[in-house]
Design an enzyme around this catalytic site. Structure first.
Site, PDB file in Angstrom:
ATOM      1  N   ASP A  81       0.827  -1.211   0.000  1.00  0.00           N
ATOM      2  CA  ASP A  81       0.000   0.000   0.000  1.00  0.00           C
ATOM      3  C   ASP A  81       0.857   1.255   0.000  1.00  0.00           C
ATOM      4  O   ASP A  81       2.076   1.203   0.167  1.00  0.00           O
ATOM      5  CB  ASP A  81      -0.965  -0.005   1.201  1.00  0.00           C
ATOM      6  CG  ASP A  81      -0.301  -0.431   2.512  1.00  0.00           C
ATOM      7  OD1 ASP A  81       0.940  -0.401   2.594  1.00  0.00           O
ATOM      8  OD2 ASP A  81      -1.023  -0.782   3.458  1.00  0.00           O
ATOM      9  N   ASP A 137      -7.601  -2.905  14.277  1.00  0.00           N
ATOM     10  CA  ASP A 137      -8.969  -3.284  13.887  1.00  0.00           C
ATOM     11  C   ASP A 137      -8.970  -4.462  12.918  1.00  0.00           C
ATOM     12  O   ASP A 137      -9.989  -4.746  12.281  1.00  0.00           O
ATOM     13  CB  ASP A 137      -9.703  -2.080  13.270  1.00  0.00           C
ATOM     14  CG  ASP A 137      -8.978  -1.525  12.046  1.00  0.00           C
ATOM     15  OD1 ASP A 137      -7.948  -2.114  11.635  1.00  0.00           O
ATOM     16  OD2 ASP A 137      -9.429  -0.495  11.514  1.00  0.00           O
ATOM     17  N   HIS A 197      -7.274  -4.710  10.126  1.00  0.00           N
ATOM     18  CA  HIS A 197      -7.108  -4.412   8.699  1.00  0.00           C
ATOM     19  C   HIS A 197      -5.805  -4.997   8.171  1.00  0.00           C
ATOM     20  O   HIS A 197      -4.792  -5.027   8.854  1.00  0.00           O
ATOM     21  CB  HIS A 197      -7.258  -2.920   8.383  1.00  0.00           C
ATOM     22  CG  HIS A 197      -6.143  -2.014   8.809  1.00  0.00           C
ATOM     23  ND1 HIS A 197      -6.326  -0.977   9.702  1.00  0.00           N
ATOM     24  CD2 HIS A 197      -4.848  -1.948   8.433  1.00  0.00           C
ATOM     25  CE1 HIS A 197      -5.196  -0.327   9.857  1.00  0.00           C
ATOM     26  NE2 HIS A 197      -4.270  -0.896   9.109  1.00  0.00           N
ATOM     27  N   GLU A 245      -9.664  -1.685   5.335  1.00  0.00           N
ATOM     28  CA  GLU A 245     -10.318  -1.387   6.602  1.00  0.00           C
ATOM     29  C   GLU A 245     -11.534  -2.299   6.797  1.00  0.00           C
ATOM     30  O   GLU A 245     -11.984  -2.955   5.844  1.00  0.00           O
ATOM     31  CB  GLU A 245     -10.783   0.077   6.592  1.00  0.00           C
ATOM     32  CG  GLU A 245      -9.654   1.092   6.448  1.00  0.00           C
ATOM     33  CD  GLU A 245      -8.907   1.374   7.742  1.00  0.00           C
ATOM     34  OE1 GLU A 245      -8.818   0.472   8.601  1.00  0.00           O
ATOM     35  OE2 GLU A 245      -8.418   2.497   7.903  1.00  0.00           O
TER      36      GLU A 245
HETATM   37  C1  GLP Z   1      -0.751   0.523   8.505  1.00  0.00           C
HETATM   38  C2  GLP Z   1      -0.436  -0.269   7.249  1.00  0.00           C
HETATM   39  C3  GLP Z   1      -0.630  -1.740   7.443  1.00  0.00           C
HETATM   40  C4  GLP Z   1       0.056  -2.176   8.712  1.00  0.00           C
HETATM   41  C5  GLP Z   1      -0.567  -1.476   9.875  1.00  0.00           C
HETATM   42  C6  GLP Z   1       0.011  -1.899  11.226  1.00  0.00           C
HETATM   43  O1  GLP Z   1      -2.077   0.865   8.615  1.00  0.00           O
HETATM   44  N1  GLP Z   1      -1.197   0.152   6.133  1.00  0.00           N
HETATM   45  O2  GLP Z   1      -0.131  -2.439   6.327  1.00  0.00           O
HETATM   46  O3  GLP Z   1      -0.039  -3.578   8.849  1.00  0.00           O
HETATM   47  O4  GLP Z   1      -0.358  -0.090   9.721  1.00  0.00           O
HETATM   48  O5  GLP Z   1       1.152  -1.186  11.488  1.00  0.00           O
HETATM   49  P1  GLP Z   1       2.140  -1.507  12.678  1.00  0.00           P
HETATM   50  O6  GLP Z   1       2.934  -2.677  12.218  1.00  0.00           O
HETATM   51  O7  GLP Z   1       2.978  -0.270  12.799  1.00  0.00           O
HETATM   52  O8  GLP Z   1       1.327  -1.796  13.868  1.00  0.00           O
END
Ligand code: GLP
Length: 263
Positions: free
Chosen positions: A70, A140, A142, A147
């Site tokens: 992403d 959440d 995702h 989402e």
């Molecule tokens: C963002 C990214 C996700 C990632 C998530 C969790 O929203 N788009 O791909 O998995 O954060 O991030 P973290 O690993 O910092 O908790």
């Protein structure tokens, strides 16, 4: 679905990096190994270990093609919170032998975002699909930027970010949720589901509910990561803290069946 439980974040990352390296090294097909990659804090330890292994000659990225999950809409490459910037700083620039032309990241500045996403799907297909998609999840549940209530058959496209996600991610934007972009380009749940294998990193208490819902809950668009219950090659790599909301029998089951994987 496999759930690999390690004592802590560091061991979870070492396990995941070794797993990825073993898949790259074991790749025998006459085409590059296609690796899907995430950003966020979860993969940082995995990237550090893969860089160490690459620099000590234990794994080469010369025959690896990458596709990131992403990217924020509206952030140019040089913005220090763009995922392009994150990936080059924390991973690609530190590898000895990855080819720049093999790196694919959605362009959040594309004049026609829909066309950008369509071309991304075609590019993945042109390499024969993703062999292994590494990912993280949000609190959440995702997966990428899919989402809650994103279709479990979704393809790469434009996503609106929830207020919750913008608040969580504001820690990288001076703690101001208003500075977090409102949209992102993201591979779909269907895109991830088409990969041969999916490896998701889940660490810390904050992710405990998402892990429990992904493993023990129904397959539901409310917790998009739960779609992985329908994937025949899905692995959730976790630390102890993330297991806090699993039922005792689930926790014991995976500790038992995966005891050889414990580092
Ligand atoms: C963002 C990214 C996700 C990632 C998530 C969790 O929203 N788009 O791909 O998995 O954060 O991030 P973290 O690993 O910092 O908790």
């Amino acid at each position: 679905m496999r759930v690999i439980i390690q004592d802590n974040y560091e061991k979870m990352c070492v396990w995941a990096a070794r797993y990825i390296a073993s898949k790259i090294n074991g790749h025998r097909e006459n085409r590059p190994f296609v690796l899907g990659l995430p950003t966020g804090s979860s993969p940082l330890g995995v990237y550090a270990e893969l860089i160490r292994m690459n620099r000590s000659g234990q794994v080469s990225f010369a025959n690896v093609v990458t596709f990131n999950m992403d990217e924020y809409v509206g952030l140019p490459h040089e913005h220090d919170q763009s995922y392009w910037y994150f990936m080059h700083k924390n991973f690609f620039d530190q590898l000895t032998d990855i080819r720049k032309e093999n790196i694919h990241i959605l362009n959040g500045m594309a004049p026609d975002p829909e066309a950008e996403c369509e071309a991304y799907e075609k590019a993945i297909a042109s390499f024969g699909g993703v062999d292994l998609f590494l990912g993280g999840i949000g609190v959440d549940g995702h997966l990428a930027f899919n989402e809650p209530f994103t279709s479990l058959t979704s393809r790469t496209g434009v996503r609106n970010l929830t207020t919750d996600t913008r608040i969580v991610n504001s820690r990288f934007f001076g703690n101001d949720p208003e500075k977090v972009p409102t949209q992102a380009l993201s591979v779909g749940i269907g895109t991830v589901m088409d990969s041969k294998e999916v490896l998701i990193l889940i660490s810390g208490h904050a992710k405990a509910r998402a892990l429990a819902r992904s493993v023990e809950g129904s397959v539901s668009q409310r917790w998009t990561c739960s779609a992985l219950q329908m994937h025949n090659g899905a692995i959730l790599a976790c630390d102890e803290a993330a297991c806090g909301e699993l039922t005792v029998d689930t926790y014991k089951y995976f500790l038992d069946i995966e005891k050889d994987q414990r580092l």
